[in-house]
Scaffold this motif. Sequence first.
Motif, PDB file in Angstrom:
ATOM      1  N   ILE A 282      16.814  51.625  52.492  1.00 45.43           N
ATOM      2  CA  ILE A 282      17.670  53.075  51.956  1.00 45.43           C
ATOM      3  C   ILE A 282      17.534  53.139  50.415  1.00 45.43           C
ATOM      4  O   ILE A 282      17.568  52.133  49.770  1.00 45.43           O
ATOM      5  N   GLY A 283      16.915  54.384  49.990  1.00 41.77           N
ATOM      6  CA  GLY A 283      16.452  54.633  48.608  1.00 41.77           C
ATOM      7  C   GLY A 283      17.839  55.535  48.337  1.00 41.77           C
ATOM      8  O   GLY A 283      18.344  56.567  48.988  1.00 41.77           O
ATOM      9  N   VAL A 284      18.160  54.828  47.216  1.00 43.28           N
ATOM     10  CA  VAL A 284      19.485  55.578  46.611  1.00 43.28           C
ATOM     11  C   VAL A 284      19.134  56.135  45.114  1.00 43.28           C
ATOM     12  O   VAL A 284      18.587  55.671  44.190  1.00 43.28           O
ATOM     13  N   ASN A 285      19.403  57.478  45.130  1.00 40.58           N
ATOM     14  CA  ASN A 285      19.051  58.321  43.925  1.00 40.58           C
ATOM     15  C   ASN A 285      20.449  58.582  43.351  1.00 40.58           C
ATOM     16  O   ASN A 285      21.461  59.128  43.870  1.00 40.58           O
ATOM     17  N   TYR A 286      20.818  57.815  42.316  1.00 37.21           N
ATOM     18  CA  TYR A 286      22.163  57.820  41.821  1.00 37.21           C
ATOM     19  C   TYR A 286      22.060  58.281  40.215  1.00 37.21           C
ATOM     20  O   TYR A 286      21.248  57.950  39.539  1.00 37.21           O
ATOM     21  N   TYR A 323      28.337  57.358  34.225  1.00 35.68           N
ATOM     22  CA  TYR A 323      29.384  56.566  34.954  1.00 35.68           C
ATOM     23  C   TYR A 323      28.751  55.484  35.527  1.00 35.68           C
ATOM     24  O   TYR A 323      28.140  55.442  36.635  1.00 35.68           O
ATOM     25  N   PRO A 324      28.323  54.436  34.717  1.00 36.80           N
ATOM     26  CA  PRO A 324      27.325  53.432  35.282  1.00 36.80           C
ATOM     27  C   PRO A 324      28.095  52.322  36.434  1.00 36.80           C
ATOM     28  O   PRO A 324      27.499  52.027  37.424  1.00 36.80           O
ATOM     29  N   HIS A 364      23.520  50.425  33.400  1.00 43.50           N
ATOM     30  CA  HIS A 364      23.189  50.797  35.101  1.00 43.50           C
ATOM     31  C   HIS A 364      22.705  49.518  35.537  1.00 43.50           C
ATOM     32  O   HIS A 364      23.084  49.073  36.804  1.00 43.50           O
ATOM     33  N   LEU A 365      21.956  48.915  34.787  1.00 41.32           N
ATOM     34  CA  LEU A 365      21.223  47.586  35.389  1.00 41.32           C
ATOM     35  C   LEU A 365      22.188  46.544  35.379  1.00 41.32           C
ATOM     36  O   LEU A 365      22.038  45.787  36.296  1.00 41.32           O
ATOM     37  N   ALA A 366      23.056  46.386  34.480  1.00 41.77           N
ATOM     38  CA  ALA A 366      24.369  45.553  34.588  1.00 41.77           C
ATOM     39  C   ALA A 366      25.158  45.876  35.757  1.00 41.77           C
ATOM     40  O   ALA A 366      25.335  44.530  36.659  1.00 41.77           O
ATOM     41  N   ALA A 367      25.316  47.029  36.256  1.00 42.64           N
ATOM     42  CA  ALA A 367      26.027  47.343  37.341  1.00 42.64           C
ATOM     43  C   ALA A 367      25.216  47.103  38.728  1.00 42.64           C
ATOM     44  O   ALA A 367      25.777  46.308  39.500  1.00 42.64           O
ATOM     45  N   LEU A 368      23.861  47.175  38.656  1.00 46.77           N
ATOM     46  CA  LEU A 368      22.894  46.801  39.623  1.00 46.77           C
ATOM     47  C   LEU A 368      23.015  45.370  39.862  1.00 46.77           C
ATOM     48  O   LEU A 368      23.141  44.951  41.130  1.00 46.77           O
ATOM     49  N   HIS A 369      22.901  44.618  38.701  1.00 47.61           N
ATOM     50  CA  HIS A 369      22.856  43.138  38.907  1.00 47.61           C
ATOM     51  C   HIS A 369      24.210  42.522  39.548  1.00 47.61           C
ATOM     52  O   HIS A 369      24.227  41.727  40.237  1.00 47.61           O
ATOM     53  N   ALA A 370      25.562  43.366  39.250  1.00 47.45           N
ATOM     54  CA  ALA A 370      26.779  42.966  39.744  1.00 47.45           C
ATOM     55  C   ALA A 370      26.533  43.276  41.219  1.00 47.45           C
ATOM     56  O   ALA A 370      27.289  42.285  41.955  1.00 47.45           O
TER      57      ALA A 370
END
Length: 443
Positions: A282-286, A323-324, A364-370
């Motif tokens: 699944i590709g997410v475009n956020y 809104y990360p 956003h990368l911190a949110a992805l890492h979380a």
Amino acid sequence: MVTSAMAERRFPSDFRWGTATSSHQVEGGNVRNDWWLFEQQPGRIKGGDRSGLACDWWRNAEADFDRMAALHQNAHRLSLEWSRLEPEEGRWDDAAVARYRQMLHGLRSRAIEPVVTLQHFTLPRWAAAGGGWESPRIVGWFAGYARRCAECFGDLAEAWVPINEPNVVVTLGYIMGRFPPAAHNILRAPRVTRHLLRAHAAAYRAIHAVGPRARVGTAHNIRILDPGPAPSRLAAALDRRAADANSWAFNWVWLDVLSGRAAHRVRRIGQVEECAGTVDFIGVNYYTREHVRFDPWRPQGGFLRSLRVPGEARSDGDYGEVYPEGLRRVLLDVWQRYRRPIYVTENGLPDADDDLRPRFLYDHLAALHAALEAGVEVRGYYHWSLIDNFEWTDGWALKFGLIAVDPATQRRTERPSARLYAEICRSGALPGADVLREFAQRP
Ligand code: BGC
């Protein structure tokens, strides 16, 4: 220079770090599709802009491939232009095939793994004239195109996305009238959705029939809809119900059907059981979230009205809230619902002076890492975009690039966030937040 001692959060060693683009937005000279015609109509595009030469990729994408490599990116999501490959129904253009082979080879020779989108908003003129997504014939047309692409390019690409953001195609093309065919009729949406779903499923099967090891996913726009502050408990309850109903229609129907989670429940769209189980990733475009309120006078808007909440950070042109945390929420939701590998196939913002982008990227990368730490299987991040490009109805007004482009001269200028992202791609880690100071200055 960021040192590894400062690195706090590591990403998996095989993580894909890249950017995303689409054919019409970067290639230039795409005269055979419906968007080119649309751009000629007065009042359609902000400032009367045209895609024109775009970023000149048809002649020289390689110069930007060099920039990707210099910025330590190891992946790129690009799209093929159907109207170039099949300019007339059934007539395949060998020169276009050769040029795309050269481009895909150019990426791979720079150790940049391509993800190939087959259709990113544009349709060949002949397909649009034949009814576009409203015609059931498009399922067969698209399956034939997908099969041929898999045959021509399957040795150079493993990951495929048949259709970019089908929910945006339906919403902007058929309900809000902002994209071709500029319809304002919600009653046309179920038919169009059915054909998009069936075209996706047919492409999925065609690509797998040619290359059994191919991975075929989807790139889906997910927009968080949160109720805003409400004047009463009744209003809050109505806001919540309306937000949830719209979120299901916009964010989840497509993925529910393709994953097989709820194909049988989507009866109004009809004939979509055949689509279940046609998504390998699944590709997410956020991009953003919207605060909303129930509004009985807005049936075309799903009975919703957007609110501005004081204190929201917003990007250029009022494009949306920054809104990360939303990225973490979305990744967790997608994982809990579908348990498929996830790629963030687009994420970015318009920010000409780059005063928000370094922090945007970092957060956003911190949110992805979380999300990774919470056990979500995220395998890559594709920033939108490498370069400023033709932003659909906003023309050249909104600047999404890590690298600025002057469309008149084709001059490129790196924004500070390009260097920040390069450091992250190079080290495979998110450095301490103090590093942001280094990149936060304006160019
Ligand atoms: C689309 C891109 C577009 C980007 C920024 C995405 O929804 O796939 O084509 O440029 O948003 O608006």
